[in-house]
Motif scaffolding. Structure first.
Motif, PDB file in Angstrom:
ATOM      1  N   GLY A 180      -6.864 -10.607  11.318  1.00 35.34           N
ATOM      2  CA  GLY A 180      -7.437 -10.924  10.017  1.00 35.34           C
ATOM      3  C   GLY A 180      -6.418 -11.747   9.253  1.00 35.34           C
ATOM      4  O   GLY A 180      -5.316 -11.246   8.975  1.00 35.34           O
ATOM      5  N   ILE A 181      -6.739 -12.975   8.924  1.00 40.29           N
ATOM      6  CA  ILE A 181      -5.733 -13.885   8.378  1.00 40.29           C
ATOM      7  C   ILE A 181      -5.250 -13.469   7.001  1.00 40.29           C
ATOM      8  O   ILE A 181      -4.218 -13.968   6.522  1.00 40.29           O
ATOM      9  N   ASN A 182      -5.915 -12.520   6.363  1.00 38.47           N
ATOM     10  CA  ASN A 182      -5.442 -11.995   5.082  1.00 38.47           C
ATOM     11  C   ASN A 182      -4.751 -10.645   5.228  1.00 38.47           C
ATOM     12  O   ASN A 182      -4.472  -9.979   4.227  1.00 38.47           O
ATOM     13  N   PHE A 183      -4.463 -10.248   6.460  1.00 31.70           N
ATOM     14  CA  PHE A 183      -3.804  -8.975   6.729  1.00 31.70           C
ATOM     15  C   PHE A 183      -2.531  -9.221   7.525  1.00 31.70           C
ATOM     16  O   PHE A 183      -2.546  -9.905   8.543  1.00 31.70           O
ATOM     17  N   GLN A 184      -1.429  -8.631   7.052  1.00 31.86           N
ATOM     18  CA  GLN A 184      -0.152  -8.770   7.732  1.00 31.86           C
ATOM     19  C   GLN A 184      -0.031  -7.744   8.866  1.00 31.86           C
ATOM     20  O   GLN A 184      -0.947  -6.963   9.104  1.00 31.86           O
ATOM     21  N   ILE A 185       1.109  -7.762   9.563  1.00 28.36           N
ATOM     22  CA  ILE A 185       1.355  -6.784  10.616  1.00 28.36           C
ATOM     23  C   ILE A 185       1.294  -5.373  10.034  1.00 28.36           C
ATOM     24  O   ILE A 185       1.378  -5.177   8.816  1.00 28.36           O
ATOM     25  N   LEU A 186       1.160  -4.362  10.894  1.00 30.61           N
ATOM     26  CA  LEU A 186       0.989  -2.985  10.419  1.00 30.61           C
ATOM     27  C   LEU A 186       2.160  -2.526   9.554  1.00 30.61           C
ATOM     28  O   LEU A 186       1.989  -1.688   8.662  1.00 30.61           O
ATOM     29  N   ALA A 187       3.350  -3.071   9.794  1.00 28.00           N
ATOM     30  CA  ALA A 187       4.525  -2.688   9.004  1.00 28.00           C
ATOM     31  C   ALA A 187       4.346  -2.972   7.523  1.00 28.00           C
ATOM     32  O   ALA A 187       4.997  -2.346   6.676  1.00 28.00           O
ATOM     33  N   SER A 188       3.475  -3.908   7.182  1.00 27.30           N
ATOM     34  CA  SER A 188       3.265  -4.246   5.772  1.00 27.30           C
ATOM     35  C   SER A 188       2.629  -3.100   5.000  1.00 27.30           C
ATOM     36  O   SER A 188       2.678  -3.077   3.765  1.00 27.30           O
ATOM     37  N   GLN A 189       2.033  -2.135   5.701  1.00 24.98           N
ATOM     38  CA  GLN A 189       1.393  -1.007   5.034  1.00 24.98           C
ATOM     39  C   GLN A 189       2.407   0.066   4.620  1.00 24.98           C
ATOM     40  O   GLN A 189       2.072   0.994   3.894  1.00 24.98           O
ATOM     41  N   VAL A 190       3.653  -0.062   5.095  1.00 21.92           N
ATOM     42  CA  VAL A 190       4.698   0.916   4.778  1.00 21.92           C
ATOM     43  C   VAL A 190       5.292   0.623   3.408  1.00 21.92           C
ATOM     44  O   VAL A 190       5.598  -0.528   3.090  1.00 21.92           O
TER      45      VAL A 190
ATOM     46  N   GLY B 279       6.642   3.545  16.550  1.00 24.08           N
ATOM     47  CA  GLY B 279       6.711   2.576  17.632  1.00 24.08           C
ATOM     48  C   GLY B 279       5.936   1.321  17.309  1.00 24.08           C
ATOM     49  O   GLY B 279       6.407   0.200  17.541  1.00 24.08           O
ATOM     50  N   ALA B 280       4.736   1.506  16.759  1.00 21.89           N
ATOM     51  CA  ALA B 280       3.915   0.353  16.383  1.00 21.89           C
ATOM     52  C   ALA B 280       4.564  -0.442  15.260  1.00 21.89           C
ATOM     53  O   ALA B 280       4.581  -1.684  15.284  1.00 21.89           O
ATOM     54  N   ILE B 281       5.108   0.264  14.271  1.00 26.62           N
ATOM     55  CA  ILE B 281       5.727  -0.410  13.130  1.00 26.62           C
ATOM     56  C   ILE B 281       6.980  -1.169  13.551  1.00 26.62           C
ATOM     57  O   ILE B 281       7.182  -2.336  13.194  1.00 26.62           O
ATOM     58  N   SER B 282       7.840  -0.531  14.329  1.00 28.66           N
ATOM     59  CA  SER B 282       9.151  -1.098  14.653  1.00 28.66           C
ATOM     60  C   SER B 282       9.077  -2.297  15.581  1.00 28.66           C
ATOM     61  O   SER B 282      10.040  -3.068  15.673  1.00 28.66           O
ATOM     62  N   THR B 283       7.953  -2.461  16.288  1.00 25.75           N
ATOM     63  CA  THR B 283       7.806  -3.594  17.206  1.00 25.75           C
ATOM     64  C   THR B 283       6.872  -4.664  16.656  1.00 25.75           C
ATOM     65  O   THR B 283       6.494  -5.592  17.376  1.00 25.75           O
ATOM     66  N   ALA B 284       6.485  -4.549  15.387  1.00 24.25           N
ATOM     67  CA  ALA B 284       5.636  -5.549  14.716  1.00 24.25           C
ATOM     68  C   ALA B 284       4.231  -5.616  15.308  1.00 24.25           C
ATOM     69  O   ALA B 284       3.624  -6.686  15.377  1.00 24.25           O
ATOM     70  N   THR B 285       3.703  -4.462  15.700  1.00 29.86           N
ATOM     71  CA  THR B 285       2.320  -4.417  16.173  1.00 29.86           C
ATOM     72  C   THR B 285       1.380  -4.866  15.054  1.00 29.86           C
ATOM     73  O   THR B 285       1.653  -4.666  13.873  1.00 29.86           O
TER      74      THR B 285
ATOM     75  N   THR C 277      12.447   8.660  10.894  1.00 27.85           N
ATOM     76  CA  THR C 277      11.851   9.977  11.145  1.00 27.85           C
ATOM     77  C   THR C 277      10.532  10.188  10.405  1.00 27.85           C
ATOM     78  O   THR C 277       9.713  11.000  10.832  1.00 27.85           O
ATOM     79  N   GLU C 278      10.349   9.485   9.300  1.00 24.80           N
ATOM     80  CA  GLU C 278       9.073   9.575   8.589  1.00 24.80           C
ATOM     81  C   GLU C 278       8.912   8.348   7.707  1.00 24.80           C
ATOM     82  O   GLU C 278       9.884   7.668   7.391  1.00 24.80           O
ATOM     83  N   MET C 279       7.665   8.060   7.348  1.00 29.60           N
ATOM     84  CA  MET C 279       7.414   6.914   6.494  1.00 29.60           C
ATOM     85  C   MET C 279       6.207   7.176   5.616  1.00 29.60           C
ATOM     86  O   MET C 279       5.326   7.981   5.955  1.00 29.60           O
ATOM     87  N   THR C 280       6.192   6.503   4.477  1.00 28.00           N
ATOM     88  CA  THR C 280       5.055   6.569   3.568  1.00 28.00           C
ATOM     89  C   THR C 280       4.304   5.254   3.678  1.00 28.00           C
ATOM     90  O   THR C 280       4.902   4.175   3.597  1.00 28.00           O
ATOM     91  N   ILE C 281       2.993   5.356   3.873  1.00 27.89           N
ATOM     92  CA  ILE C 281       2.188   4.160   4.087  1.00 27.89           C
ATOM     93  C   ILE C 281       1.038   4.110   3.087  1.00 27.89           C
ATOM     94  O   ILE C 281       0.546   5.143   2.626  1.00 27.89           O
ATOM     95  N   ASN C 282       0.631   2.907   2.758  1.00 24.98           N
ATOM     96  CA  ASN C 282      -0.585   2.732   1.958  1.00 24.98           C
ATOM     97  C   ASN C 282      -1.799   3.033   2.822  1.00 24.98           C
ATOM     98  O   ASN C 282      -1.867   2.605   3.982  1.00 24.98           O
ATOM     99  N   ILE C 283      -2.739   3.784   2.274  1.00 25.90           N
ATOM    100  CA  ILE C 283      -3.989   4.060   2.958  1.00 25.90           C
ATOM    101  C   ILE C 283      -5.148   3.718   2.029  1.00 25.90           C
ATOM    102  O   ILE C 283      -4.979   3.674   0.806  1.00 25.90           O
ATOM    103  N   ASP C 284      -6.292   3.458   2.584  1.00 23.31           N
ATOM    104  CA  ASP C 284      -7.475   3.088   1.804  1.00 23.31           C
ATOM    105  C   ASP C 284      -8.490   4.214   1.843  1.00 23.31           C
ATOM    106  O   ASP C 284      -8.587   4.934   2.851  1.00 23.31           O
TER     107      ASP C 284
ATOM    108  N   ASP D 172       4.587 -13.056   6.683  1.00 22.79           N
ATOM    109  CA  ASP D 172       5.292 -12.006   5.952  1.00 22.79           C
ATOM    110  C   ASP D 172       6.757 -12.382   5.770  1.00 22.79           C
ATOM    111  O   ASP D 172       7.180 -13.484   6.124  1.00 22.79           O
ATOM    112  N   ASP D 173       7.550 -11.429   5.219  1.00 18.58           N
ATOM    113  CA  ASP D 173       8.966 -11.665   4.925  1.00 18.58           C
ATOM    114  C   ASP D 173       9.890 -10.803   5.770  1.00 18.58           C
ATOM    115  O   ASP D 173      11.084 -10.701   5.464  1.00 18.58           O
ATOM    116  N   PHE D 174       9.396 -10.176   6.821  1.00 24.82           N
ATOM    117  CA  PHE D 174      10.209  -9.276   7.630  1.00 24.82           C
ATOM    118  C   PHE D 174      11.011 -10.091   8.655  1.00 24.82           C
ATOM    119  O   PHE D 174      10.446 -10.862   9.428  1.00 24.82           O
TER     120      PHE D 174
END
Length: 448
Positions: A142-152, A132-138, A190-197, A359-361
């Protein structure tokens, strides 16, 4: 009213099983959206999702209901994703996690931390489902951080014919950039792979500052901090400025401070003050000034990253939020403040200002430009329609783009004018869902 059966499965999914003509009423968190789907289903696997899609019936998905816009309403199948809530795997070499779409962010915060990881960035609220957060561009701030979808990095999408495809950010970049923020209109993720730190702490320094000083300096400050956001209390000449920077120094926050500030004052006392102001709205000006002067102390603390990113769950309120070119920040803040006073609005809620990298989305409000998000909020329905209308007049004058999960009234003609990839997205949507199986009234109006 008829008979009742069942109770809510999730605290934030109000599935009111009041049978009205054999239909159930659903209500979102804020209470501004109510509708009666024909059926509510809770699949627990991708295959169950496939089977439902193959029925050919109209389907809309719901995560936790923490959205103000009309993305969920349907008169057929409402698919609650709370049964798809597992971390499926963690790749410790690539630093990625594969997670089911319905997992809640606040649960993931704890689970990932226990496994040695954290999200690189988060928004203020963590009650949403991941998809839900990803699909609505939540977004966070931080000006060097994109929307949460960028982590996918990739995700599984169930298409209208039941085929499961994997969409990769690198290998399928064109489709990825259209589908990652698609409001559920291309299929069901149904599922996604995301970058984590590897897990990290944040050093927070926050304090009250003069409104004009913030306007004069904010474009420099956002370059100097990992994360920065502001809260403006309407009818005052002050802002609360929050600065967060990464650190691996140990946590120094105390249980007492968290209990006092994050629960007793931020939750119970603040709700009482909102109630007091709602009884007589003219009180709101004095309440906001007193909150800043007496209760919002400077903070200098180190804490787990997600505890700093996220704030206590706010009182129920109405909300709109728009993204603008970041260079307009001082102009927007000053014009918004002037509009509130000139129009005589009496606002009893914090107004949040945040910053996000471009971003480019295709349907991201930050497409092609570093952005400032300015939100209008009020914890009272009285006067909300007027505030929303006046805010949208300001927002459209500056080519703003609304947050998809929050309230807005502009239509497709305006949105097409501010989204360069609008027509390209429309072509993809028509290809992936030609008969409109995943559409609902809001989407049919937007994408007509």
């Amino acid at each position: 009213m008829g008979c009742k059966d069942g109770t809510s499965v999730e605290k934030l999914i109000f599935l009111r099983h009041q049978k009205l003509n054999c239909r159930m009423e659903w209500q979102n968190w804020a209470g501004n959206i109510r509708f009666s789907p024909n059926e509510i289903v809770r699949p627990k696997s991708t295959q169950e999702v496939v089977d439902l899609v193959k029925t050919g019936r109209k389907i809309r998905c719901i995560g936790t209901g923490h959205s103000w816009s009309g993305l969920a309403p349907t008169d057929d199948i409402l698919m609650a994703t709370d049964g798809l809530n597992q971390i499926l795997s963690i790749d410790k070499v690539a630093n990625t996690a594969t997670i089911q779409a319905g997992a809640k962010l606040d649960d993931l915060n704890i689970e990932l931390w226990e496994k040695g990881y954290s999200f690189s960035n988060l928004g203020s609220i963590a009650k949403q489902s991941l998809a839900g957060a990803i699909s609505t561009a939540t977004h966070g701030s931080g000006i060097n951080f994109q929307i949460l979808a960028s982590q996918v990095t990739n995700f599984k999408l169930v298409k209208v014919d039941g085929e499961i495809i994997e969409v990769d950010k690198t290998e399928d970049s064109d489709l990825f950039n259209s589908a990652i923020v698609s409001l559920g209109s291309l299929g069901i993720i149904t599922e996604m792979t995301i970058n984590i730190d590897p897990k990290f702490n944040l050093h927070e320094r926050s304090g009250v500052m003069d409104f004009e000083d913030v306007c004069d300096n904010i474009l420099d400050w956002i370059k100097e901090q990992n994360h920065i956001k502001m809260w403006w209390f309407p009818h005052t000449d002050k802002m609360m400025v929050y600065r967060y920077n990464r650190t691996y120094e140990p946590v120094n926050d105390t249980w007492f401070r968290q209990k006092l500030m994050d629960e007793w004052l931020s939750v119970y006392f603040y709700r009482f003050m909102l109630w007091w102001g709602n009884r007589k709205p003219i009180r709101r000006k004095g309440i906001n000034k007193n909150l800043l002067a007496k209760f919002l102390a400077d903070v200098n603390r180190i804490e787990r990253s997600y505890k700093v990113f996220n704030v206590p769950e706010p009182p129920i309120h109405r909300e709109t939020e728009w993204a603008f070119d970041v260079s307009l920040t001082p102009t927007l803040l000053r014009e918004y403040r002037k509009m509130v006073e000139d129009k005589g609005h009496l606002i009893n809620f914090i107004q949040e200002i945040r910053f996000v990298k471009g971003d480019d989305f295709a349907l991201s409000p930050c497409y092609g430009r570093d952005s400032v998000y300015v939100g209008a909020y009020n914890a009272d329905n009285r006067g909300w329609d007027e505030l929303l209308s006046d805010f949208e007049e300001l927002a459209t004058k500056h080519n703003g783009r609304p947050h998809w999960g929050k309230e807005f009234t502009v239509g497709s003609d305006y949105l097409k004018s501010v989204y360069p990839k609008w027509d390209e997205f429309q072509a993809v949507r028509k290809e992936y869902d030609p008969e409109g199986q995943f559409m609902n009234p809001m989407l049919e109006d937007l994408f007509r």
